[in-house]
Enzyme design. Structure first.
Site, mmCIF file in Angstrom:
data_model
loop_
_atom_site.group_PDB
_atom_site.id
_atom_site.type_symbol
_atom_site.label_atom_id
_atom_site.label_comp_id
_atom_site.label_asym_id
_atom_site.label_seq_id
_atom_site.Cartn_x
_atom_site.Cartn_y
_atom_site.Cartn_z
ATOM 1 C CG HIS A 82 -1.841 1.259 1.250
ATOM 2 N ND1 HIS A 82 -2.843 1.257 0.792
ATOM 3 C CD2 HIS A 82 -1.561 2.498 1.853
ATOM 4 C CE1 HIS A 82 -3.447 2.460 0.807
ATOM 5 N NE2 HIS A 82 -2.542 3.091 1.630
ATOM 6 C CG ASP A 161 -11.806 3.749 6.244
ATOM 7 O OD1 ASP A 161 -11.243 4.667 7.076
ATOM 8 O OD2 ASP A 161 -11.649 3.705 4.953
ATOM 9 N NE ARG A 168 -10.281 10.620 9.409
ATOM 10 C CZ ARG A 168 -9.326 9.960 8.803
ATOM 11 N NH1 ARG A 168 -9.604 8.693 8.393
ATOM 12 N NH2 ARG A 168 -7.912 10.115 8.521
ATOM 13 C CB SER A 183 -8.405 5.131 7.920
ATOM 14 O OG SER A 183 -8.872 5.420 6.183
ATOM 15 C CE LYS A 187 -8.782 2.279 3.637
ATOM 16 N NZ LYS A 187 -8.969 3.547 3.137
HETATM 17 N N1 URA Z 1 -5.978 7.393 3.121
HETATM 18 C C1 URA Z 1 -6.924 6.368 3.818
HETATM 19 O O1 URA Z 1 -7.207 5.292 3.292
HETATM 20 N N2 URA Z 1 -7.432 6.833 4.862
HETATM 21 C C2 URA Z 1 -6.931 8.117 5.662
HETATM 22 O O2 URA Z 1 -7.526 8.265 6.566
HETATM 23 C C3 URA Z 1 -5.993 8.612 4.941
HETATM 24 C C4 URA Z 1 -5.629 8.218 3.617
#
Ligand code: URA
Length: 434
Positions: A82, A161, A168, A183, A187
């Site tokens: 990621h 999320d 947010r 967050s 994932k």
């Molecule tokens: N990318 C994400 O998936 N979540 C965040 O909070 C910030 C960047």
């Protein structure tokens, strides 16, 4: 249990229990907690932070709020990768075929771009015919068959999320390390891989503008991964200038093919080599990073990574001839130079502006459902440390609309700073956290 008491506890810097965090995530997902109370809790978290245990519990609760992908049918150690996002970051399209060509199973879900950063899915979508919207069984079948599949992230992953991130975004609570780390990791945990490699970008073109915060985010995510039982390593990369030569979807896909053909620029080749080497280590294919970097370079030199990328494109219905002739991806009608008006050495580049210029040309999204012009982008000719003479091009703009292209010239020129003397060497890799 009651949300008002949970908000007050966080306001007063008390540690939330696992039950309280689960209650918040579950009830908010069901719509039983209104946005004004959720925002209040998010702001209390933003201001007062979270302990390691709280961050882990929040991550796990969000991961459980959607589908957990089961990759157990695929033999071998599955390693996910990621990136926290950057400008010109085409690393996934390069590294994944390279490691797949060495026998590491690659089952990777990627995102689309939003704002000034582009996403791998948009870059792949610039290949005519290429399908990134695979069904889960097709995705797994392709990995079993050819060792690699790349697709868009399933809508059903970490659904809490998704809802919390949208909140947010409009309540000034994005830039919180516990919230960003939970967050991203929710994932990654839900995506089903055994191990995780993180590229945490840092600098003027990244989410984390300074090294202290980038290191803190990396450490937080690595510790979440480990506590959740998945070995995790983070590489902190420098995003004070775009990575490689091109920014923009089709142009970056062309560049990924160039890199796999042995024609990559040094900075991006170094980053791909190191990330590939850590992927091999996590996959149990070699402990020594220097040896692993050589293995990766060998897969570039013998074109096996390129052959794997071609196989991936064909398997996902794309026109694989782009691999033999990547210049067919360069389709924008206008190529406009941005010339320097001074002599000197490039000392700084406001990388975010280059990402923003791609959006201004139509190559990115301001809203989730905006359409994207894959052809447009920027070629970065001069990078930090390069000598420039007045009148020489520092960049080229690729646009399908001449007026829009010309409108970016001054903006981009002003994104560069110059020095009269040579500047310090630019380092692409800032740190490794494991
Ligand atoms: N990318 C994400 O998936 N979540 C965040 O909070 C910030 C960047």
């Amino acid at each position: 249990m009651n949300i008002n008491e949970i908000i007050k506890a966080k306001r007063d810097c008390k540690e939330l229990t696992e039950q309280e965090i689960n209650f918040f995530v579950e009830e908010y997902s069901k719509g039983n907690i209104p946005d004004y109370q959720a925002s209040s809790l998010l702001m209390a978290i933003y201001l007062n932070g979270m302990s390691e245990a709280e961050i882990l519990n929040l991550t796990l609760a969000m991961a459980r709020s959607g589908e957990i992908v089961d990759l157990s049918e695929i033999p071998g150690i599955k390693v996910d990768k990621h990136s926290t996002g950057g400008i010109g970051d085409k690393v996934t399209m390069v590294v994944m075929p390279l490691v797949a060509s060495l026998g590491v199973p690659v089952a990777k879900m990627s995102g689309r771009g939003l704002g000034y950063t582009q996403g791998t899915v948009d870059k792949l979508d610039s290949i005519p015919g290429f399908r990134t919207n695979l069904e889960m069984d097709e995705f797994i079948r392709n990995v079993k068959r050819i060792g690699i599949a790349l697709m868009g992230q399933s809508e059903n992953i970490a659904v809490a999320d998704k809802k919390l991130y949208a909140l947010r975004d409009v309540t000034g609570t994005v830039e919180s390390i516990p919230l960003i780390a939970s967050s991203i990791m929710s994932k990654k945990l839900a995506a089903g891989a055994d191990k995780i490699l993180l590229e945490v970008t840092c600098g003027s073109g990244a989410f984390m503008e300074n090294e202290i915060r980038a290191r803190k985010l990396a450490q937080t995510m690595v510790s979440i991964g480990k506590m959740a039982g998945k070995e995790t390593i983070a590489v902190i990369t420098n995003m004070n200038q775009p990575l490689g030569r091109f920014c923009g979807n089709a142009l970056e896909t062309k560049e990924a093919i160039d890199i796999l053909s042995g024609k990559g620029e040094k900075d991006v080749v170094n980053v791909c080599g190191l990330l590939g080497a850590y992927m091999l280590k996590l996959a149990g294919k070699g402990e020594n990073i220097v040896t692993n970097i050589k293995l990766i370079q060998n897969q570039i030199d013998n074109r096996e990574g390129l052959a794997k990328f071609k196989e991936l494109i064909s398997r996902q219905w794309g026109e694989s001839r782009v691999v033999d002739d990547p210049d067919i991806l360069v389709k924008a009608k206008y190529k406009i130079p941005v010339n320097s008006v001074v002599d000197g050495f490039v000392s700084e580049i406001e990388a975010k502006n280059i990402g923003q210029a791609v959006v201004n040309l139509g190559g990115g999204r301001l809203k989730k459902d905006d359409t994207v012009d894959y052809d447009v982008g920027i070629e970065v000719v001069k990078k930090i440390g390069d000598e420039v003479k007045s009148g020489e091009p520092i960049m080229y703009i690729y646009s399908n609309d001449e007026t829009k292209g010309l409108m970016q010239v001054e903006y981009l020129r002003n994104s560069y700073k110059f020095s009269k003397t040579q500047v310090e060497n630019y380092k692409e890799i800032l740190d490794i956290i494991d």
